[in-house]
Each structure stands twice: as C-alpha cells, then as structure tokens.
Design a protein around this motif. Structure first.
Motif, short mmCIF file in Angstrom:
data_model
loop_
_atom_site.label_atom_id
_atom_site.label_comp_id
_atom_site.label_asym_id
_atom_site.label_seq_id
_atom_site.Cartn_x
_atom_site.Cartn_y
_atom_site.Cartn_z
N ILE A 13 20.56 -45.42 15.74
CA ILE A 13 20.06 -44.45 16.77
C ILE A 13 19.77 -45.43 18.13
N THR A 14 19.89 -44.82 19.06
CA THR A 14 19.44 -45.49 20.26
C THR A 14 18.04 -44.99 20.80
N LEU A 15 17.13 -45.95 20.87
CA LEU A 15 15.92 -45.30 21.59
C LEU A 15 15.53 -46.31 22.88
N LYS A 38 8.19 -31.09 8.12
CA LYS A 38 8.92 -31.77 8.88
C LYS A 38 9.98 -32.69 8.40
N SER A 39 10.61 -33.71 9.12
CA SER A 39 11.37 -34.52 8.58
C SER A 39 10.91 -35.94 9.38
N TYR A 40 11.28 -37.01 8.60
CA TYR A 40 10.91 -38.21 9.30
C TYR A 40 11.84 -39.27 9.28
N VAL A 41 12.11 -40.15 10.01
CA VAL A 41 13.06 -40.99 10.01
C VAL A 41 12.30 -42.46 9.96
N THR A 63 13.07 -32.89 14.17
CA THR A 63 13.48 -31.51 13.50
C THR A 63 14.99 -31.73 13.69
N PRO A 64 15.52 -31.52 12.37
CA PRO A 64 16.98 -31.59 12.15
C PRO A 64 17.86 -30.73 12.94
N THR A 65 18.71 -31.07 13.47
CA THR A 65 19.73 -30.17 14.22
C THR A 65 20.60 -29.32 13.43
N GLU A 66 21.20 -28.11 13.91
CA GLU A 66 21.83 -27.40 12.87
C GLU A 66 23.07 -28.01 12.20
N ASP A 67 23.48 -29.18 12.65
CA ASP A 67 24.66 -29.78 11.73
C ASP A 67 23.96 -30.95 11.11
N GLY A 68 22.53 -30.93 10.90
CA GLY A 68 22.19 -31.93 9.99
C GLY A 68 21.77 -33.36 10.58
N SER A 69 22.25 -33.55 11.73
CA SER A 69 21.88 -34.68 12.46
C SER A 69 20.45 -34.77 12.98
N ILE A 70 19.97 -36.20 13.26
CA ILE A 70 18.72 -36.19 13.75
C ILE A 70 18.43 -35.74 15.44
N GLY A 71 17.77 -34.91 15.50
CA GLY A 71 17.50 -34.18 16.88
C GLY A 71 16.35 -35.20 17.69
#
Length: 100
Positions: A13-15, A38-41, A63-71
């Motif tokens: 991921i790019t931050l 919640k989800s954590y990365v 919060t994961p997006t609908e396609d399961g990726s990191i939002g």
C-alpha cells in the motif's frame, strides 16, 4: 479461542508520510477483530527490512471495501485496540520464528 482471523497476502500500500511524500509499505498481515468490529493492517516501509534492526511496524484500522480490499485507513485510537494489535503481532512473529 481467538476471534482474530489473520490473512496473509503479498500486498503493498502507498501511504503519505508526514512530509507529504508517498511511501510504499509492504503489508505484513491484516486481521479482523470481532470485539471492535474493525479490521486492522500491519505494514512496514519497503526497504527498511534489515535483520539487524527492529523494523518500524505501523498499524491502522480500516473498513474493507465490498471487493475485500483495504479501504480508507484510520488511525488506531484506543489503548484496547493497541493491546489486541500487539497481541496478534506477537503471536504472528512467534509463529514466523517457529517455522524457520
């Protein structure tokens, strides 16, 4: 019985860092906490991995997006959340060491 589900996929991921520059992070793992719903990365800056020194691991809620990726990433706000993150991280690193 743990409620955390750790997912391991090779991902980046790019931050934006505090200087406003984009920085590439490698995702160590993500997990879901039913307690906080919640989800954590957990991720670390790419290129910082040197066995000799402690890698600066960053943790964010998302919060994961609908396609399961990191939002959208959110900062972790509470000590309780940090405790869970630390616990999962410690378990993860112990598992890694046992596999070697």
């Amino acid at each position: 019985m743990a409620h955390e589900h750790v997912h391991e996929e090779e991902q980046y991921i790019t931050l934006i860092n505090e200087n406003g520059d984009e920085e590439l992070f490698e995702i160590l793992f993500t997990f879901d906490s039913e307690e906080f719903d919640k989800s954590y990365v957990l991720c670390y800056p790419v290129g910082d991995v040197d066995d000799e020194e402690e890698v600066m691991v960053h943790a964010y809620a998302y919060t994961p997006t609908e396609d399961g990726s990191i939002g959208e990433l959110e900062p972790v706000m509470t000590d309780e959340e940090w405790d869970i993150i630390e616990e999962v991280y410690n378990t993860f690193t112990m598992d890694e060491e046992e596999e070697e």
